[in-house]
Design a protein around this motif. Structure first.
Motif, PDB file in Angstrom:
ATOM      1  N   PRO A 100      47.826 -39.807  57.037  1.00  0.00           N
ATOM      2  CA  PRO A 100      48.661 -40.357  58.107  1.00  0.00           C
ATOM      3  C   PRO A 100      50.135 -39.974  57.946  1.00  0.00           C
ATOM      4  N   PRO A 101      50.789 -39.562  59.047  1.00  0.00           N
ATOM      5  CA  PRO A 101      52.163 -39.075  58.976  1.00  0.00           C
ATOM      6  C   PRO A 101      53.224 -40.163  59.178  1.00  0.00           C
ATOM      7  N   TRP A 102      53.043 -41.306  58.525  1.00  0.00           N
ATOM      8  CA  TRP A 102      54.015 -42.397  58.608  1.00  0.00           C
ATOM      9  C   TRP A 102      54.366 -42.891  57.208  1.00  0.00           C
ATOM     10  N   GLU A 103      55.636 -43.083  56.963  1.00  0.00           N
ATOM     11  CA  GLU A 103      56.083 -43.505  55.639  1.00  0.00           C
ATOM     12  C   GLU A 103      55.495 -44.842  55.217  1.00  0.00           C
ATOM     13  N   SER A 104      55.396 -45.791  56.152  1.00  0.00           N
ATOM     14  CA  SER A 104      54.932 -47.136  55.804  1.00  0.00           C
ATOM     15  C   SER A 104      53.538 -47.131  55.193  1.00  0.00           C
ATOM     16  N   SER A 176      72.375 -38.107  54.451  1.00  0.00           N
ATOM     17  CA  SER A 176      71.245 -37.180  54.351  1.00  0.00           C
ATOM     18  C   SER A 176      70.681 -37.156  52.935  1.00  0.00           C
ATOM     19  N   GLU A 177      71.567 -37.131  51.947  1.00  0.00           N
ATOM     20  CA  GLU A 177      71.125 -37.117  50.547  1.00  0.00           C
ATOM     21  C   GLU A 177      70.309 -38.359  50.223  1.00  0.00           C
ATOM     22  N   SER A 178      70.797 -39.506  50.647  1.00  0.00           N
ATOM     23  CA  SER A 178      70.099 -40.761  50.380  1.00  0.00           C
ATOM     24  C   SER A 178      68.745 -40.812  51.091  1.00  0.00           C
ATOM     25  N   PHE A 179      68.716 -40.361  52.348  1.00  0.00           N
ATOM     26  CA  PHE A 179      67.471 -40.410  53.114  1.00  0.00           C
ATOM     27  C   PHE A 179      66.417 -39.493  52.499  1.00  0.00           C
ATOM     28  N   LEU A 180      66.842 -38.331  52.059  1.00  0.00           N
ATOM     29  CA  LEU A 180      65.914 -37.417  51.380  1.00  0.00           C
ATOM     30  C   LEU A 180      65.382 -38.031  50.096  1.00  0.00           C
ATOM     31  N   HIS A 181      66.292 -38.492  49.261  1.00  0.00           N
ATOM     32  CA  HIS A 181      65.923 -38.966  47.926  1.00  0.00           C
ATOM     33  C   HIS A 181      65.076 -40.243  47.977  1.00  0.00           C
ATOM     34  N   VAL A 182      65.497 -41.198  48.773  1.00  0.00           N
ATOM     35  CA  VAL A 182      64.842 -42.509  48.799  1.00  0.00           C
ATOM     36  C   VAL A 182      63.597 -42.520  49.672  1.00  0.00           C
ATOM     37  N   LEU A 184      62.095 -39.507  52.297  1.00  0.00           N
ATOM     38  CA  LEU A 184      61.227 -38.350  52.511  1.00  0.00           C
ATOM     39  C   LEU A 184      60.605 -37.798  51.232  1.00  0.00           C
ATOM     40  N   LEU A 185      61.393 -37.680  50.181  1.00  0.00           N
ATOM     41  CA  LEU A 185      60.840 -37.117  48.940  1.00  0.00           C
ATOM     42  C   LEU A 185      60.026 -38.126  48.144  1.00  0.00           C
ATOM     43  N   PHE A 186      59.966 -39.352  48.640  1.00  0.00           N
ATOM     44  CA  PHE A 186      59.043 -40.343  48.065  1.00  0.00           C
ATOM     45  C   PHE A 186      57.654 -40.189  48.666  1.00  0.00           C
ATOM     46  N   TRP A 187      57.590 -40.071  50.001  1.00  0.00           N
ATOM     47  CA  TRP A 187      56.270 -40.175  50.625  1.00  0.00           C
ATOM     48  C   TRP A 187      55.655 -38.853  51.071  1.00  0.00           C
ATOM     49  N   VAL A 188      56.442 -37.845  51.394  1.00  0.00           N
ATOM     50  CA  VAL A 188      55.858 -36.576  51.829  1.00  0.00           C
ATOM     51  C   VAL A 188      55.004 -35.928  50.737  1.00  0.00           C
ATOM     52  N   PRO A 189      55.399 -35.990  49.445  1.00  0.00           N
ATOM     53  CA  PRO A 189      54.494 -35.467  48.404  1.00  0.00           C
ATOM     54  C   PRO A 189      53.140 -36.180  48.386  1.00  0.00           C
ATOM     55  N   LEU A 212      58.218 -29.576  52.063  1.00  0.00           N
ATOM     56  CA  LEU A 212      58.531 -30.224  50.790  1.00  0.00           C
ATOM     57  C   LEU A 212      59.423 -29.329  49.933  1.00  0.00           C
ATOM     58  N   ALA A 213      59.089 -28.048  49.864  1.00  0.00           N
ATOM     59  CA  ALA A 213      59.912 -27.111  49.093  1.00  0.00           C
ATOM     60  C   ALA A 213      61.325 -27.033  49.671  1.00  0.00           C
ATOM     61  N   PHE A 214      61.415 -27.006  50.988  1.00  0.00           N
ATOM     62  CA  PHE A 214      62.723 -26.955  51.648  1.00  0.00           C
ATOM     63  C   PHE A 214      63.544 -28.204  51.337  1.00  0.00           C
ATOM     64  N   MET A 215      62.929 -29.374  51.423  1.00  0.00           N
ATOM     65  CA  MET A 215      63.672 -30.620  51.197  1.00  0.00           C
ATOM     66  C   MET A 215      64.150 -30.730  49.759  1.00  0.00           C
ATOM     67  N   GLU A 216      63.353 -30.272  48.829  1.00  0.00           N
ATOM     68  CA  GLU A 216      63.775 -30.301  47.428  1.00  0.00           C
ATOM     69  C   GLU A 216      65.004 -29.431  47.223  1.00  0.00           C
ATOM     70  N   LEU A 217      65.011 -28.259  47.831  1.00  0.00           N
ATOM     71  CA  LEU A 217      66.171 -27.376  47.738  1.00  0.00           C
ATOM     72  C   LEU A 217      67.357 -27.941  48.516  1.00  0.00           C
ATOM     73  N   ASP A 218      67.074 -28.520  49.659  1.00  0.00           N
ATOM     74  CA  ASP A 218      68.130 -29.109  50.476  1.00  0.00           C
ATOM     75  C   ASP A 218      68.843 -30.217  49.716  1.00  0.00           C
ATOM     76  N   LEU A 219      68.090 -31.028  49.006  1.00  0.00           N
ATOM     77  CA  LEU A 219      68.692 -32.105  48.221  1.00  0.00           C
ATOM     78  C   LEU A 219      69.661 -31.545  47.189  1.00  0.00           C
ATOM     79  N   GLU A 220      69.259 -30.480  46.511  1.00  0.00           N
ATOM     80  CA  GLU A 220      70.128 -29.857  45.518  1.00  0.00           C
ATOM     81  C   GLU A 220      71.390 -29.306  46.173  1.00  0.00           C
TER      82      GLU A 220
END
Length: 230
Positions: A100-104, A176-182, A184-189, A212-220
């Protein structure tokens, strides 16, 4: 005033971020058609994926090659039919969705929608002046809507750069950094892990892996930009 060399570097990165988040929003937020596949006929799109490659054979380099290959398939009705079927099975239903494509769903032990995490996402959007289409009947924490939010924040960062507004630039990057870290990068993996265990292999699982690869690089990159002398 932002130094010229820094401005030029940021311009390339931020412009590519805007483009790619918009691509991901369209990927996960609408049924595929010829118009969608034709997006990858644009060299600027392919180059933006390649920009986030750090070595020749990494996920983003392979993404550029994979997406370039779609150019020959955009007018193939059989491929489009298969793509549409995969999209419906993964994101719409009516059968049970394998990932399912929802974070919750990934925040809840019961795998439920419209949980407290959904309201948290809604509040983040509200603080940034962003209200989802269909509010309040839609789940604000869908992958497509979270991509839309990241795209809007990327646009805000780029506009701040053009206005030489360092305070607004840092704010947009910090959100953006917070949203990625807290989020997207919590639930998309976790979503990708479920997809890897499914029978689907045509397109969308690859796009989740690329995302996922893009977001990891984007965070950096965001963290590096926030550390830069502005």
């Amino acid at each position: 005033m932002i130094p010229q060399e820094t401005r030029e570097t940021f311009e390339v990165i931020l412009s590519s971020r805007v483009l790619l988040y918009k691509i991901f929003h369209k990927t996960f937020g609408r049924e595929p058609d010829e118009a969608y596949l034709s997006l990858f006929d644009d060299d600027a799109v392919i180059q933006s994926f390649a920009l986030f490659s750090v070595k020749e054979d990494d996920t983003m380099a392979k993404a550029a090659a994979f997406l370039t290959g779609l150019r020959t398939r955009s007018a193939d009705p059989e491929y489009l039919s298969k793509l549409h079927h995969e999209y419906m099975r993964l994101f719409v239903g009516p059968q049970k969705l394998p990932a399912p494509p929802w974070e919750s769903v990934y925040r809840s032990h019961q795998g439920l929608l419209f949980q407290e995490s959904t309201l948290t996402i809604r509040e983040i959007y509200r603080k940034q002046g962003f209200e989802t289409e269909g509010y309040p009947r839609v789940a604000d924490d869908s992958l497509a809507l979270e991509m839309d939010f990241m795209g809007r924040m990327a646009e805000r960062a780029l506009e701040a750069l053009h206005a030489d507004n360092t305070e607004a630039l840092k704010e947009a990057l910090t959100v953006s950094e917070s949203f990625l870290h807290v989020h997207l990068l919590f639930w998309v993996p976790k979503m990708l892990e479920k997809l890897n265990g499914s029978a689907f292999r045509l397109f969308y699982p690859q796009m989740i892996k690329i995302l996922l690869a893009f977001m990891e690089l984007d965070l950096e990159l965001i963290r590096d930009m926030l550390k830069a002398e502005l």
